[in-house]
Design an enzyme around this catalytic site. Sequence first.
Site, PDB file in Angstrom:
ATOM      1  CE  LYS A  29      -0.289  -0.098   5.013  1.00 34.51           C
ATOM      2  NZ  LYS A  29      -0.942  -0.471   6.172  1.00 34.51           N
ATOM      3  CG  HIS A 158      -4.068  -4.281  11.770  1.00 38.00           C
ATOM      4  ND1 HIS A 158      -3.063  -4.954  11.056  1.00 38.00           N
ATOM      5  CD2 HIS A 158      -3.590  -3.076  11.832  1.00 38.00           C
ATOM      6  CE1 HIS A 158      -2.146  -3.998  10.926  1.00 38.00           C
ATOM      7  NE2 HIS A 158      -2.329  -2.820  11.152  1.00 38.00           N
ATOM      8  CE1 TYR A 260      12.795  32.030   3.609  1.00 36.53           C
ATOM      9  CE2 TYR A 260      12.240  29.523   3.734  1.00 36.53           C
ATOM     10  CZ  TYR A 260      12.509  30.602   3.073  1.00 36.53           C
ATOM     11  OH  TYR A 260      11.875  30.905   1.780  1.00 36.53           O
TER      12      TYR A 260
HETATM   13  C1  PLP Z   1      -0.330  -1.555   6.845  1.00 36.56           C
HETATM   14  C2  PLP Z   1      -0.983  -2.855   7.353  1.00 36.56           C
HETATM   15  C3  PLP Z   1      -0.123  -4.018   7.425  1.00 36.56           C
HETATM   16  C4  PLP Z   1       1.607  -3.919   7.539  1.00 36.56           C
HETATM   17  O1  PLP Z   1       1.842  -3.488   8.603  1.00 36.56           O
HETATM   18  P1  PLP Z   1       3.498  -3.268   8.833  1.00 36.56           P
HETATM   19  O2  PLP Z   1       3.634  -2.696  10.333  1.00 36.56           O
HETATM   20  O3  PLP Z   1       4.016  -2.401   7.971  1.00 36.56           O
HETATM   21  O4  PLP Z   1       3.897  -4.610   8.489  1.00 36.56           O
HETATM   22  C5  PLP Z   1      -0.636  -5.256   7.740  1.00 36.56           C
HETATM   23  N1  PLP Z   1      -1.949  -5.030   7.657  1.00 36.56           N
HETATM   24  C6  PLP Z   1      -2.724  -4.176   7.549  1.00 36.56           C
HETATM   25  C7  PLP Z   1      -4.312  -4.359   7.729  1.00 36.56           C
HETATM   26  C8  PLP Z   1      -2.245  -2.954   7.318  1.00 36.56           C
HETATM   27  O5  PLP Z   1      -3.076  -1.643   6.976  1.00 36.56           O
END
Ligand code: PLP
Length: 371
Positions: A29, A158, A260
């Site tokens: 992504k 997640h 700056y």
């Molecule tokens: C971004 C993402 C991952 C990967 O996470 P990392 O910490 O970069 O390994 C895995 N699963 C989901 C659903 C994510 O959004």
Amino acid sequence: MSIDLDAIRDNVAELVRRAAPAQVLAVVKADAYGHGLVDSARAALAGGASWLGVAQLAEALRLREAGVTAPLLTWLFAPGADIGGAIDADIEVTVGSMWSVDAVLAAARERGAPARIQVKVDTGLGRGGILTDWPQMVARLAAAHAEGAVEVTGVWSHFAWADAPQHPTVRAQQVRFEEACEELARAGVRPPLRHLANSAATLTNPSAHFDLVRPGLAVYGLSPVPDLGDSAHFGLREAMRVTARLSLVKRAAAGQGVSYGHEYVTDRDTVLGLVPMGYADGIPRAAGGAGPVLVGGRRLTIAGRVCMDQVVLDLGPDFAGAAGDEVVVLGRAADGEPSAQDWAQAAGTINYEIVTRMSPRLPRVLLGGPF
Ligand SMILES: *Cc1c(COP(=O)(O)O)cnc(C)c1O
């Protein structure tokens, strides 16, 4: 900027080795965390990834348009998204809301063919996925499955604290995940792929591997758990390297304000160097006075504020180099180069944000491959 595609391939091969017998879904992504979507995806597949994953449908479609045929999962979209288009492109859509399961069902009925989907359960992150509606989702999927409108190929979740492997939520989320899988199974839905682990959990918590792991950051050779050391510690190497050339080298007297707001003032007669790279290129503005670079093997810190297109260095009174000399902005920690983690510390953020926000304006050179 250079992207070492061989490093991406080798990192994925290392993740495949660590995850076995679970398969690897390489997360690509956000333009492969700033590394380039299609080339990185191909390198990840060359390393043995079985799946690719992206948050947004548009990126999934870009992969298909580029001819990438690997299994592909996507998980973030709002009402109005072209779910039928995703189904037609053989992209597996994640249902993580009650409205999305209805949208998928409508698209599947229209096509007269079952849609391959995955379902996301919120086991405690408090972000995407089904939380209190899980019993309703289970019932809905069971009915859709019985009707032959969907094939549920995966169930996933997640972590909130995978980068702190000892945190009590890690175990609690795993327990909740197993329960949710059992609840689905009792309703007659047994997805072959259960998955929960991001990079940190892939590297530190084999009990969370289930059937598939979803590393992102580690694919690009960055450490998801900096407290455990840099990525080399896990057998990974950074794929992104960012360099520039000094565009101007000039003498300045003591007391010269720099950039700056004159937040930096020279404390002796010295030599200043101009680096033609600024916040529009991805140098975090928050790293003014703190961001690290390497010039002629010497670590220096940005002098004063980061500008849109440039930053200034105090090269010291004895600097013997000249305009055109290389400045390493980001590279391999194991080689003593500034790391994404060093920049993250300087800017008060995480290494993910440093690589992801490197600008497409930086010319990109691909090394290794092609795959
Ligand atoms: C971004 C993402 C991952 C990967 O996470 P990392 O910490 O970069 O390994 C895995 N699963 C989901 C659903 C994510 O959004």
